[in-house]
Design a protein around this motif. Structure first.
Motif, PDB file in Angstrom:
ATOM      1  N   THR A   6     -10.587  -6.661  -1.351  1.00  0.00           N
ATOM      2  CA  THR A   6      -9.744  -6.016  -0.339  1.00  0.00           C
ATOM      3  C   THR A   6     -10.550  -5.753   0.926  1.00  0.00           C
ATOM      4  O   THR A   6     -10.073  -5.963   2.041  1.00  0.00           O
ATOM      5  CB  THR A   6      -9.161  -4.699  -0.893  1.00  0.00           C
ATOM      6  OG1 THR A   6      -8.556  -4.985  -2.146  1.00  0.00           O
ATOM      7  CG2 THR A   6      -8.132  -4.114   0.046  1.00  0.00           C
ATOM      8  N   TYR A  41       1.486  -7.369  -1.668  1.00  0.00           N
ATOM      9  CA  TYR A  41       0.567  -6.243  -1.494  1.00  0.00           C
ATOM     10  C   TYR A  41       1.206  -4.855  -1.494  1.00  0.00           C
ATOM     11  O   TYR A  41       0.510  -3.865  -1.609  1.00  0.00           O
ATOM     12  CB  TYR A  41      -0.243  -6.407  -0.202  1.00  0.00           C
ATOM     13  CG  TYR A  41      -1.171  -7.594  -0.244  1.00  0.00           C
ATOM     14  CD1 TYR A  41      -2.348  -7.543  -0.989  1.00  0.00           C
ATOM     15  CD2 TYR A  41      -0.877  -8.775   0.429  1.00  0.00           C
ATOM     16  CE1 TYR A  41      -3.200  -8.629  -1.045  1.00  0.00           C
ATOM     17  CE2 TYR A  41      -1.724  -9.869   0.380  1.00  0.00           C
ATOM     18  CZ  TYR A  41      -2.888  -9.792  -0.358  1.00  0.00           C
ATOM     19  OH  TYR A  41      -3.736 -10.863  -0.425  1.00  0.00           O
ATOM     20  N   TRP A  42       2.522  -4.752  -1.301  1.00  0.00           N
ATOM     21  CA  TRP A  42       3.102  -3.419  -1.145  1.00  0.00           C
ATOM     22  C   TRP A  42       3.956  -3.047  -2.340  1.00  0.00           C
ATOM     23  O   TRP A  42       5.026  -3.604  -2.572  1.00  0.00           O
ATOM     24  CB  TRP A  42       3.932  -3.362   0.145  1.00  0.00           C
ATOM     25  CG  TRP A  42       4.318  -1.968   0.527  1.00  0.00           C
ATOM     26  CD1 TRP A  42       3.517  -0.881   0.619  1.00  0.00           C
ATOM     27  CD2 TRP A  42       5.626  -1.518   0.866  1.00  0.00           C
ATOM     28  NE1 TRP A  42       4.232   0.222   0.995  1.00  0.00           N
ATOM     29  CE2 TRP A  42       5.528  -0.144   1.158  1.00  0.00           C
ATOM     30  CE3 TRP A  42       6.877  -2.147   0.955  1.00  0.00           C
ATOM     31  CZ2 TRP A  42       6.636   0.628   1.533  1.00  0.00           C
ATOM     32  CZ3 TRP A  42       7.973  -1.386   1.329  1.00  0.00           C
ATOM     33  CH2 TRP A  42       7.847  -0.008   1.614  1.00  0.00           C
ATOM     34  N   TYR A  82       0.088  -7.193  -9.878  1.00  0.00           N
ATOM     35  CA  TYR A  82      -1.158  -6.922  -9.174  1.00  0.00           C
ATOM     36  C   TYR A  82      -2.354  -7.433  -9.974  1.00  0.00           C
ATOM     37  O   TYR A  82      -3.258  -8.075  -9.428  1.00  0.00           O
ATOM     38  CB  TYR A  82      -1.258  -5.415  -8.955  1.00  0.00           C
ATOM     39  CG  TYR A  82      -2.358  -4.997  -8.021  1.00  0.00           C
ATOM     40  CD1 TYR A  82      -2.369  -5.463  -6.707  1.00  0.00           C
ATOM     41  CD2 TYR A  82      -3.364  -4.142  -8.437  1.00  0.00           C
ATOM     42  CE1 TYR A  82      -3.374  -5.081  -5.842  1.00  0.00           C
ATOM     43  CE2 TYR A  82      -4.358  -3.753  -7.573  1.00  0.00           C
ATOM     44  CZ  TYR A  82      -4.366  -4.216  -6.284  1.00  0.00           C
ATOM     45  OH  TYR A  82      -5.357  -3.836  -5.423  1.00  0.00           O
TER      46      TYR A  82
END
Lengths: 577, 104
Positions: free
Chosen positions: B23, A480-481, A562
């Protein structure tokens, strides 16, 4: 020798060896009498699982077959298999025993072991499936430098597997000694040899089906026990709890949290280790590569959470059932007698009638871990007790097989194929994983025997702490980062590992319980709160400061990763045979 | 996947919708689970008396339904996620795949 004849040879050695070992201990040396029914049922299980292994071996040709069973397991099957991997003998016998001695506190552990699953579901299940191939390091190293990230993942995985495996092997040896009357070292060798055969020949396909069968047996057996307990009390929880409170030595205290969770820091740290450790166990993460797509991956977690949650509720009923029903069975206690005080039947010490023995750890024949086994006898007679004993043994076998497969996969796929090998060669990679299986198996047997007399209770907690502090943070940040870099992940992860190890050595669990020092250096029993924080803070800090060429590539790779994380475009598919 | 294609997918409204929705759901459900579990743990650590309260005349304490409730809620949350994902995410993902899979 061809593969097939070698298989037959090993199969017959295992069966004959076990029958021989079982026959050799009929003498009265052991505390527990040899239970022929239990041994018969166990041998049936072993023969059936070896049959599955033989069937699976013929279908296990490529690396994909070996690591992921070809990727064609359904969500429901995988859910059962995950539950099988996760419901260890420790969580069955251990938690039932904990509920029996402490009541409510046992439930606290069950809850801790369960709450990691929603986290796995929301944060990891689909990205794992979309990005990974064989091991979770495929995911962490997706856009980072293969070499350092694979080494870090291997260190994290192998330490988790080693500590978990030692705890399981020592538990297995002692338990089998109790259940079947086998000598400790024989038990450890039988467990180790069977797990080598399952994994080396049958790979993930055999391991998966062994997990599924074991999960069904365990859920079925535990359901029957809980049903019989409730039947006895007219399906009234009030009746069950009322009886339990009236006979237990701790009385009403068993209905509320007691001393297990004393100070908030310890409580939160243990909570973090259980919750995020679940999300970092390599043998569990590996199961997400056995399903064909993200949809089946999420279905697996849903079913797994359901089965595991249901099972923990059953263990709670089983523990309370034991409290309430054992008063009728003074024969389950050492040096005890049944007395009636004010119309209430109690079990007391034969020499000290003031001492109530219900809930006393040591008073039970075989100790608190035998709670579920004695209860099986109480509600279903010797045949059912034999069945539950065999199921407990099967449980151990299935869990150690899963762990061994995860350990072997990280050696062959992460270390050999992606760090040391000069060229990609799938056949060689599979060969390496089989050799690694045998080495890990022998290593586990030796450690199991070496640690026989040691207190290994801290090792499961340590395995969860390392999984929560090394594997989980790096996975989450890698997925996620954007700014995560190889250098940040590598040093942050290693720092978390060191902090976890150092803090546990100076904590009460090792410094006092194992090393026998009078006072611990720190009071914290589980290091997760500090070790997780170390990994996150250092990894983020170093990544932010990292301006190397590699860091630039790491960040640039995020976009493509991603898109694949979110959509699954380009993800590994299933193969059909 | 080449850079141009990644840019194209990233700018696709369906992709943006998928990411935004997923999300959002991911963060909400994770937070609910964290609050439920650590709320329970803090209750155990700081207010054992609350959990030890009896339900009426019963010997059963309020801690038992709360504890079992944490297990049940955790399971239900995974169910909610699967329901939403099956209903919304799969369709969007399929649409995106249809559009771009030939270009990969």
């Amino acid at each position: 020798m061809t593969k097939r004849s070698l298989m037959f040879y090993l199969l017959s050695v295992a069966v004959v060896g076990f029958a021989f070992a079982a026959g050799g201990v009929e003498g009265p040396v052991q505390k527990q009498a040899v239970n022929p029914l239990a041994i018969t049922m166990f041998i049936i299980f072993v023969v059936a699982t070896l049959g599955i292994t033989y069937w699976a071996a013929k279908r296990t040709k490529t690396a994909k077959d070996f690591y992921t069973a070809g990727g064609g397991i359904t969500g429901f099957q995988n859910g059962l298999a995950i539950a099988g991997d996760f419901m260890s003998a420790a969580s069955f016998l251990g938690i039932a025993g904990l509920v029996y001695t402490s009541g409510y506190d046992g439930l606290l552990y069950s809850i801790g072991f369960l709450v990691g699953w929603p986290i796995v579901m929301f944060l990891l299940s689909e990205p794992l499936r979309n990005l990974g191939k064989y091991t979770f390091a495929d995911v962490t190293s997706f856009r980072l430098e293969q070499r350092r990230i694979r080494i870090l993942a291997a260190i994290g995985s192998l330490s988790v597997v080693t500590f978990y495996l030692i705890a399981q092997m020592v538990g297995a040896g002692k338990l089998i000694q109790l259940l079947f009357g086998l000598p400790y070292s024989t038990a450890v060798i039988v467990v180790g040899s069977l797990m080598i055969i399952y994994v080396a020949f049958g790979g993930m396909l055999a391991t998966t089906w062994i997990q599924i069968i074991k999960a069904i047996l365990l859920l079925g057996g535990a359901s029957f026990m809980a049903f019989m307990v409730l039947l006895h009390f007219g399906f009234s929880f009030e009746n069950l709890f009322q009886t339990a409170v009236s006979v237990h030595s701790k009385g009403e205290k068993i209905m509320a949290p007691g001393g297990l969770v004393s100070d908030p820091l310890n409580a939160i740290s243990l909570g973090l280790a259980l919750m995020f450790g679940t999300a970092g166990l390599p043998h569990i993460l590996m199961r997400f590569f056995t399903v064909p797509n993200a949809k089946e991956a999420r279905k697996s977690v849903f079913f797994a959470t359901g089965f595991i949650g249901y099972f923990y509720i059953l263990t709670f009923i089983i523990g309370f059932g034991a409290i309430a029903l054992f008063v009728q069975h003074p024969e389950y206690f050492q040096n005890a007698k049944q007395v009636v005080v004010d119309g209430i039947t109690k079990i007391v010490d034969a020499n000290d009638p003031a001492k109530n023995l219900i809930g006393d750890k040591k008073a039970l024949v075989g100790g608190e871990n035998m709670t579920a086994i004695h209860l099986a006898e109480a509600v279903g007679g010797p045949a059912f007790m034999g069945f539950i004993s065999a199921v407990a043994f099967a449980t151990i076998l299935a869990v150690v097989a899963g762990l061994t497969l995860a350990g072997a996969s990280t050696v062959s796929h992460d270390l050999y194929a992606n760090v040391f090998a000069k060229e990609k060669d799938e056949q060689k990679e599979v060969k390496v994983s089989k050799i690694a299986t045998i080495i890990i198996g022998i290593f586990a047997i030796v450690l199991g025997i070496v640690f026989e007399k040691q207190n290994v209770a801290f090792m499961v907690g340590l395995a969860f702490a390392i999984a929560a502090s090394v594997n989980f943070p790096i996975l989450i940040l890698a997925i996620y980062w954007r700014n995560l870099t190889t250098t940040g992940a590598f040093w942050g992860g290693l720092a978390g590992l060191v902090v976890a190890l150092v803090l546990i050595v100076i904590s009460p669990t090792v410094w006092v319980d194992v090393l026998k020092n009078p006072e611990p250096i720190i009071k914290l029993k589980n290091p997760a709160i500090f070790s997780m924080l170390t990994t996150f803070v250092l990894t983020i800090l170093i990544s932010k400061l990292d301006s190397s060429q590699r860091a630039k590539e790491d960040r640039e790779g995020f976009e493509s990763q991603y898109v694949r994380t979110q959509t699954g475009i380009g993800a590994e598919g299933a193969v059909h045979h | 996947m080449n850079k141009a294609l990644i840019e194209k997918i990233k700018n696709d409204p369906d992709f943006q919708k998928l990411v935004k929705e997923r999300t959002r759901i991911m963060i909400i459900l994770t937070l609910v689970e964290l609050v439920v579990y650590f709320g329970f743990i803090l209750l155990v650590a700081f207010n054992k008396e609350f959990l030890a309260q009896k339900l009426g005349d019963s010997v059963i304490t309020i801690g038992i339904p709360i504890g079992i409730g944490v297990i049940v809620i955790s399971f239900l949350l995974t169910g909610i996620y699967v329901y939403i994902a099956n209903k919304d995410f799969d369709e969007l993902t399929e649409k995106i795949k249809q559009k771009y899979v030939r270009e990969v």
